[in-house]
Design a protein around this motif. Structure first.
Motif, PDB file in Angstrom:
ATOM      1  N   VAL A  15     -14.966  15.413  46.139  1.00  0.00           N
ATOM      2  CA  VAL A  15     -15.885  16.360  46.765  1.00  0.00           C
ATOM      3  C   VAL A  15     -15.076  17.561  47.248  1.00  0.00           C
ATOM      4  N   THR A  16     -15.504  18.745  46.839  1.00  0.00           N
ATOM      5  CA  THR A  16     -14.839  19.983  47.259  1.00  0.00           C
ATOM      6  C   THR A  16     -15.679  20.678  48.320  1.00  0.00           C
ATOM      7  N   ILE A  17     -15.061  20.958  49.456  1.00  0.00           N
ATOM      8  CA  ILE A  17     -15.706  21.709  50.538  1.00  0.00           C
ATOM      9  C   ILE A  17     -14.995  23.057  50.616  1.00  0.00           C
ATOM     10  N   THR A  18     -15.773  24.129  50.434  1.00  0.00           N
ATOM     11  CA  THR A  18     -15.203  25.469  50.316  1.00  0.00           C
ATOM     12  C   THR A  18     -15.639  26.353  51.474  1.00  0.00           C
ATOM     13  N   LEU A  19     -14.656  26.877  52.208  1.00  0.00           N
ATOM     14  CA  LEU A  19     -14.928  27.888  53.229  1.00  0.00           C
ATOM     15  C   LEU A  19     -15.198  29.197  52.505  1.00  0.00           C
ATOM     16  N   ASP A  20     -16.368  29.786  52.744  1.00  0.00           N
ATOM     17  CA  ASP A  20     -16.786  30.958  51.971  1.00  0.00           C
ATOM     18  C   ASP A  20     -17.349  32.039  52.888  1.00  0.00           C
ATOM     19  N   SER A  21     -16.491  32.517  53.775  1.00  0.00           N
ATOM     20  CA  SER A  21     -16.853  33.616  54.665  1.00  0.00           C
ATOM     21  C   SER A  21     -15.739  34.655  54.652  1.00  0.00           C
ATOM     22  N   PRO A  22     -15.448  35.225  53.462  1.00  0.00           N
ATOM     23  CA  PRO A  22     -14.291  36.122  53.348  1.00  0.00           C
ATOM     24  C   PRO A  22     -14.420  37.394  54.177  1.00  0.00           C
ATOM     25  N   ALA A  23     -15.645  37.778  54.516  1.00  0.00           N
ATOM     26  CA  ALA A  23     -15.823  39.008  55.290  1.00  0.00           C
ATOM     27  C   ALA A  23     -15.144  38.929  56.647  1.00  0.00           C
ATOM     28  N   ASN A  24     -15.088  37.732  57.235  1.00  0.00           N
ATOM     29  CA  ASN A  24     -14.370  37.585  58.515  1.00  0.00           C
ATOM     30  C   ASN A  24     -13.157  36.677  58.359  1.00  0.00           C
ATOM     31  N   VAL A  51     -12.085  11.327  47.381  1.00  0.00           N
ATOM     32  CA  VAL A  51     -11.165  12.354  47.860  1.00  0.00           C
ATOM     33  C   VAL A  51     -11.985  13.562  48.288  1.00  0.00           C
ATOM     34  N   ILE A  52     -11.599  14.167  49.411  1.00  0.00           N
ATOM     35  CA  ILE A  52     -12.211  15.419  49.843  1.00  0.00           C
ATOM     36  C   ILE A  52     -11.168  16.516  49.691  1.00  0.00           C
ATOM     37  N   LEU A  53     -11.568  17.602  49.028  1.00  0.00           N
ATOM     38  CA  LEU A  53     -10.699  18.754  48.846  1.00  0.00           C
ATOM     39  C   LEU A  53     -11.239  19.896  49.702  1.00  0.00           C
ATOM     40  N   LEU A  54     -10.444  20.373  50.649  1.00  0.00           N
ATOM     41  CA  LEU A  54     -10.830  21.475  51.522  1.00  0.00           C
ATOM     42  C   LEU A  54     -10.152  22.740  51.026  1.00  0.00           C
ATOM     43  N   THR A  55     -10.956  23.744  50.628  1.00  0.00           N
ATOM     44  CA  THR A  55     -10.401  24.955  50.051  1.00  0.00           C
ATOM     45  C   THR A  55     -11.176  26.166  50.559  1.00  0.00           C
ATOM     46  N   HIS A  56     -11.042  27.306  49.880  1.00  0.00           N
ATOM     47  CA  HIS A  56     -11.617  28.543  50.409  1.00  0.00           C
ATOM     48  C   HIS A  56     -11.799  29.571  49.306  1.00  0.00           C
TER      49      HIS A  56
END
Length: 257
Positions: A15-24, A51-56
């Motif tokens: 499972v991929t969890i993606t931080l997607d707030s590039p403006a801040n 497995v959890i993948l934390l990315t951005h």
């Protein structure tokens, strides 16, 4: 309706969890913290998650605290940084952090709470808190358990940026790779974790994160109990049998595609 700033995707057992707030710069805003907490809960509630993948997205993994929200209280139910770090630290499912961009302050703490941290060799890190008149208090908990004490001491007090080579040297990173090889290195580590039995991985994590206390004799007695329990478990018997038969154990054979 608030925009999604944290996404969840699945590829087989990963499972991929993606931080997607590039403006801040993926700062730890209330919205991002709320959605990150929810995505982690969703991933951990699914028994297929191995497995959890934390990315951005964007050039920054996480800039740390959202300073535009400093001094104003959270809404009830909004997870704070301690809650997120606790979830990552105690997750029974191994968590791999993938950093293709800069991390600062709380963002470094977020990565440090994961089990494996992989970054592009172009990434830089820093703890700017003291330069802002604040303290790297919460993030010190996972970082003190991961980073060489003398190095962390100097980096906290100076706020000096440091590169991926230094981060690996002091224990913050498990691996660094050129940007074009980052994903293959992340996948290599994830594939190795996937070969472990889910129950054995969860117990191993628990032993490493919260080792038994009470002196050496008490610790060894408890560890002996845990060892016997897993050798005689269904996973343990299957693993030993698979090794003797020259095949992959069931938990590898049954991985979703």
């Amino acid at each position: 309706m608030s925009a999604d700033v944290v996404h969840l995707g699945r590829a087989g057992a990963v499972v991929t969890i993606t931080l997607d707030s590039p403006a801040n710069r993926n700062a730890l805003s209330r919205l991002l913290r709320t959605q990150l907490g929810a995505r982690l809960a969703d991933a951990l509630a699914d028994p297929a998650t191995r497995v959890i993948l934390l990315t951005h997205t964007g050039p920054v993994f996480c800039a740390g605290a959202d300073l535009t929200e400093a001094g104003t209280p959270d809404e009830p139910g909004t997870p704070d940084l301690p809650a997120l770090l606790t979830t990552l630290w105690h997750s029974p499912v191994p968590v791999v952090a993938r950093l293709a961009g800069t991390a600062r302050g709380g963002g470094v703490g977020l990565a440090a709470a994961c089990d494996l941290v992989v970054a592009a060799d172009t990434v830089t890190f820093a703890f700017p808190e003291v330069r802002l008149g604040v303290v790297p208090a919460v993030i010190s908990a996972p970082l003190r358990r991961r980073v060489a004490p003398h190095a962390l001491h100097a980096l906290f007090l100076t706020g000096e940026p440091f590169d991926a080579a230094r981060a690996r040297e002091i224990g913050l990173l498990d691996a660094a790779a050129p940007p074009d090889l980052l994903d293959s290195e992340v996948r290599r580590l994830a594939d190795m974790v996937l070969r472990g039995a889910p129950g054995a991985l969860a117990t191993t994590k628990a032993l490493l994160r919260d080792p038994p206390v009470g002196g050496l004799a008490a610790e060894l007695a408890e560890l002996g109990r845990v060892s016997h329990e897993h050798f005689t478990s269904a996973e343990g018997r299957e693993g030993v049998r698979a090794r003797a038969e020259g095949r992959d154990p069931a938990w590898v054979q049954e991985l979703p595609g």
